[in-house]
Design an enzyme around this catalytic site. Structure first.
Site, PDB file in Angstrom:
ATOM      1  N   CYS A 163       0.807  -1.217   0.000  1.00 55.30           N
ATOM      2  CA  CYS A 163       0.000   0.000   0.000  1.00 55.30           C
ATOM      3  C   CYS A 163       0.841   1.270   0.000  1.00 55.30           C
ATOM      4  O   CYS A 163       1.021   1.916   1.036  1.00 55.30           O
ATOM      5  CB  CYS A 163      -0.987   0.026   1.156  1.00 55.30           C
ATOM      6  N   CYS A 340      -5.478   2.401  -4.748  1.00 60.04           N
ATOM      7  CA  CYS A 340      -5.013   2.979  -3.504  1.00 60.04           C
ATOM      8  C   CYS A 340      -6.038   4.000  -3.034  1.00 60.04           C
ATOM      9  O   CYS A 340      -6.144   5.079  -3.601  1.00 60.04           O
ATOM     10  CB  CYS A 340      -3.655   3.646  -3.740  1.00 60.04           C
TER      11      CYS A 340
HETATM   12  P1  FAD Z   1      -0.820 -11.115   3.499  1.00 59.55           P
HETATM   13  O1  FAD Z   1      -2.283 -10.811   3.421  1.00 59.55           O
HETATM   14  O2  FAD Z   1       0.019 -10.226   4.326  1.00 59.55           O
HETATM   15  O3  FAD Z   1      -0.676 -12.606   3.934  1.00 59.55           O
HETATM   16  C1  FAD Z   1       0.521 -13.310   3.995  1.00 59.55           C
HETATM   17  C2  FAD Z   1       0.301 -14.569   4.827  1.00 59.55           C
HETATM   18  O4  FAD Z   1       1.434 -15.436   4.676  1.00 59.55           O
HETATM   19  C3  FAD Z   1       0.164 -14.270   6.316  1.00 59.55           C
HETATM   20  O5  FAD Z   1      -1.015 -14.847   6.817  1.00 59.55           O
HETATM   21  C4  FAD Z   1       1.412 -14.887   6.920  1.00 59.55           C
HETATM   22  O6  FAD Z   1       1.183 -15.433   8.227  1.00 59.55           O
HETATM   23  C5  FAD Z   1       1.735 -15.991   5.921  1.00 59.55           C
HETATM   24  N1  FAD Z   1       3.145 -16.394   5.937  1.00 59.55           N
HETATM   25  C6  FAD Z   1       4.233 -15.614   6.113  1.00 59.55           C
HETATM   26  N2  FAD Z   1       5.345 -16.361   6.103  1.00 59.55           N
HETATM   27  C7  FAD Z   1       4.956 -17.643   5.896  1.00 59.55           C
HETATM   28  C8  FAD Z   1       5.651 -18.880   5.794  1.00 59.55           C
HETATM   29  N3  FAD Z   1       6.970 -18.953   5.931  1.00 59.55           N
HETATM   30  N4  FAD Z   1       4.939 -20.009   5.563  1.00 59.55           N
HETATM   31  C9  FAD Z   1       3.586 -19.943   5.436  1.00 59.55           C
HETATM   32  N5  FAD Z   1       2.891 -18.816   5.551  1.00 59.55           N
HETATM   33  C10 FAD Z   1       3.562 -17.672   5.775  1.00 59.55           C
HETATM   34  N6  FAD Z   1      -4.468  -2.857   0.410  1.00 59.55           N
HETATM   35  C11 FAD Z   1      -5.508  -2.323  -0.280  1.00 59.55           C
HETATM   36  O7  FAD Z   1      -5.959  -2.935  -1.243  1.00 59.55           O
HETATM   37  N7  FAD Z   1      -6.057  -1.130   0.075  1.00 59.55           N
HETATM   38  C12 FAD Z   1      -5.628  -0.442   1.157  1.00 59.55           C
HETATM   39  O8  FAD Z   1      -6.149   0.609   1.476  1.00 59.55           O
HETATM   40  C13 FAD Z   1      -4.539  -0.976   1.911  1.00 59.55           C
HETATM   41  N8  FAD Z   1      -4.072  -0.317   2.989  1.00 59.55           N
HETATM   42  C14 FAD Z   1      -3.100  -0.894   3.764  1.00 59.55           C
HETATM   43  C15 FAD Z   1      -2.693  -0.236   4.907  1.00 59.55           C
HETATM   44  C16 FAD Z   1      -1.753  -0.810   5.747  1.00 59.55           C
HETATM   45  C17 FAD Z   1      -1.321  -0.072   6.977  1.00 59.55           C
HETATM   46  C18 FAD Z   1      -1.207  -2.092   5.423  1.00 59.55           C
HETATM   47  C19 FAD Z   1      -0.223  -2.748   6.346  1.00 59.55           C
HETATM   48  C20 FAD Z   1      -1.603  -2.737   4.269  1.00 59.55           C
HETATM   49  C21 FAD Z   1      -2.543  -2.154   3.421  1.00 59.55           C
HETATM   50  N9  FAD Z   1      -2.964  -2.769   2.231  1.00 59.55           N
HETATM   51  C22 FAD Z   1      -3.980  -2.216   1.499  1.00 59.55           C
HETATM   52  C23 FAD Z   1      -2.199  -3.901   1.660  1.00 59.55           C
HETATM   53  C24 FAD Z   1      -2.835  -5.274   1.802  1.00 59.55           C
HETATM   54  O9  FAD Z   1      -3.160  -5.538   3.127  1.00 59.55           O
HETATM   55  C25 FAD Z   1      -1.840  -6.302   1.275  1.00 59.55           C
HETATM   56  O10 FAD Z   1      -1.401  -5.923  -0.011  1.00 59.55           O
HETATM   57  C26 FAD Z   1      -2.430  -7.704   1.179  1.00 59.55           C
HETATM   58  O11 FAD Z   1      -2.868  -8.146   2.456  1.00 59.55           O
HETATM   59  C27 FAD Z   1      -1.398  -8.673   0.613  1.00 59.55           C
HETATM   60  O12 FAD Z   1      -1.873  -9.986   0.607  1.00 59.55           O
HETATM   61  P2  FAD Z   1      -0.865 -11.215   0.613  1.00 59.55           P
HETATM   62  O13 FAD Z   1      -1.707 -12.422   0.565  1.00 59.55           O
HETATM   63  O14 FAD Z   1       0.182 -11.022  -0.405  1.00 59.55           O
HETATM   64  O15 FAD Z   1      -0.137 -11.090   2.036  1.00 59.55           O
END
Ligand code: FAD
Length: 396
Positions: A163, A340
């Site tokens: 983000c 965003c």
């Molecule tokens: P995540 O959702 O972070 O999930 C990753 C998962 O992998 C976690 O559950 C973790 O436990 C697991 N994991 C880690 N390591 C391992 C391992 N070794 N083995 C197995 N599992 C593991 N997005 C928007 O669309 N709009 C917004 O307004 C927005 N605002 C945001 C504001 C903030 C402050 C933050 C922090 C994020 C924001 N985001 C926003 C971004 C959004 O939350 C992320 O882009 C999204 O959650 C990414 O998804 P992901 O599945 O890639 O990772």
């Protein structure tokens, strides 16, 4: 069971959305999907900005991981430590292994708190906070609420982050609050950013530049935070052009830590040179292992890392994964869509949406570069419901 048709690494936004979509489309996959994730909880991270702004309680952003695992998928509560893609196996922290026919890699991005000296030790005290973790987001609100004037600094690192807009959203909320609380005249608001510009897409950058000027916010680009001296309330930046160290006194500071690909990805055969899961930017298929796909923040996809991007990546991945299973050419193409929701104050939001070419790709038939109350309500009240009840169920 030590073999699954599909193994998914990470049960966050990308992992759960993918699992739900796969199961919705194929009954054959029932009990044939494993989701590996060590975390007891699943978080809706986009609301953490509003937790920091005092609009939302942290608890509403957290649910049990077990409650978001779709029917027909098996949750393995463990962490992946190594990939053996030649043998179609993953190794877990417990020492256990799983083999697969197809692998989806979605472990998110790594927060490198340790790369800013003194940050970990001071987080949640000495005026230091960050919306980038569930635990520390409430301290942002404490700092904003108790601010009596002085200098408030908001930082952004010089690395890719999830983000991209979040470092400044909380700044606009804080600045707005300071005005309402009557302390704005006695305060200086500074954006200390390791970046070089306010926003990458011209259309929205124009609005943000105007807002920053109108609200008397001081922007300091090329300023990369490297150290916090909590006791003396000093933030130390490295100037990325001159290499000089620049020290600034603060009364409150909101820090966005540097981020990178998770270490176990960097060290694996799945990574690109820059550490991210090396996938084709259009098909999401791994560039070397054809039965491996990647989604979300951990991937090399050259777009802004958001949950909104994952909403458009997931259908492409699922379509292409089924095509690989059937030995068909890959039909799905992701265009880099990301979004965003730039909160610019309480009740105000600019909804940026764009693609790989930084061209706006807007949903609504009005000018989304304008600040709107309706878009604020969308972010605060509607998107969370769409997330839990739509995206994570594989229907949006
Ligand atoms: P995540 O959702 O972070 O999930 C990753 C998962 O992998 C976690 O559950 C973790 O436990 C697991 N994991 C880690 N390591 C391992 C391992 N070794 N083995 C197995 N599992 C593991 N997005 C928007 O669309 N709009 C917004 O307004 C927005 N605002 C945001 C504001 C903030 C402050 C933050 C922090 C994020 C924001 N985001 C926003 C971004 C959004 O939350 C992320 O882009 C999204 O959650 C990414 O998804 P992901 O599945 O890639 O990772």
């Amino acid at each position: 069971k030590s073999h699954y048709t599909v193994v998914i690494v990470g049960g966050g936004t990308g992992g759960i959305t993918t699992a739900a979509r796969l199961l919705r489309e194929s009954r054959d996959l029932y009990n044939e999907i494993a989701i590996i994730d060590p975390s007891e909880k699943h978080y809706y991270q986009p609301l953490w900005t509003l937790v920091g702004g005092g609009e939302v309680e942290a608890e509403v952003t957290k649910r049990d991981e077990a409650s978001v695992i779709p029917d027909g998928a098996n949750w393995i509560q463990d962490a992946v430590v190594a990939f053996l893609p030649e043998e179609n196996r993953v190794v877990m922290a417990s020492g256990g292994e799983l083999s697969y026919d197809y692998l989806v890699v979605a472990p998110g991005i790594q927060l490198d708190w340790g790369k800013v000296k003194g940050l970990k030790e001071n987080l949640g005290k000495n005026g230091v906070s960050s919306n980038y973790s569930y635990e520390s987001a409430p301290s942002t609100w404490e700092n904003i609420r108790n601010f009596k004037g002085g200098t408030a600094i908001f930082t952004a690192p010089n690395t890719p982050i999830k983000c991209g807009g979040a470092p400044q959203k909380i700044m606009y909320l804080a600045e707005d609050y300071f005005r309402k609380a009557g302390v704005r005249d006695a305060s200086k608001v500074v954006f200390g950013s390791g970046g070089t510009i306010i926003f990458g897409v011209q259309k929205y950058a124009k609005t943000l530049t105007r807002i920053v000027q109108e609200r008397d916010i001081e922007t300091k680009f090329y300023h990369n935070l490297v150290e916090i001296d909590g006791e003396n309330k000093q933030a130390i930046f490295e100037h990325l052009q001159s290499g000089e160290r620049v020290s600034m006194k603060y009364d409150m500071i909101h820090v966005v830590p540097p981020m990178s690909a998770p270490d176990f990805i960097k060290q694996s055969p799945l990574s690109a040179e820059n550490g991210w899961v090396d996938v084709d930017k259009y098909t999401l298929q791994h560039t070397r292992y054809k039965n491996v796909f990647g989604i979300g923040d951990a991937t090399s996809l050259p777009t802004s890392k958001t949950g909104a991007a994952i909403r458009k990546q997931a259908p492409v991945l699922v379509k292409n994964l089924f095509a690989v299973m059937r030995n068909h050419p890959l039909p799905g193409q992701y265009n880099g869509y990301t979004s965003c929701p730039l909160i610019t104050g309480y009740g105000r939001l600019v909804l940026a949406e764009f693609d790989y070419n930084n061209n706006p790709a807007e949903t609504f038939p009005f000018d989304q570069a304008k600040e709107r109350y309706s878009m604020y309500l969308l972010k605060k009240d509607m998107l969370p419901v769409m997330y839990w009840d739509g995206m994570l169920k594989g229907v949006m």
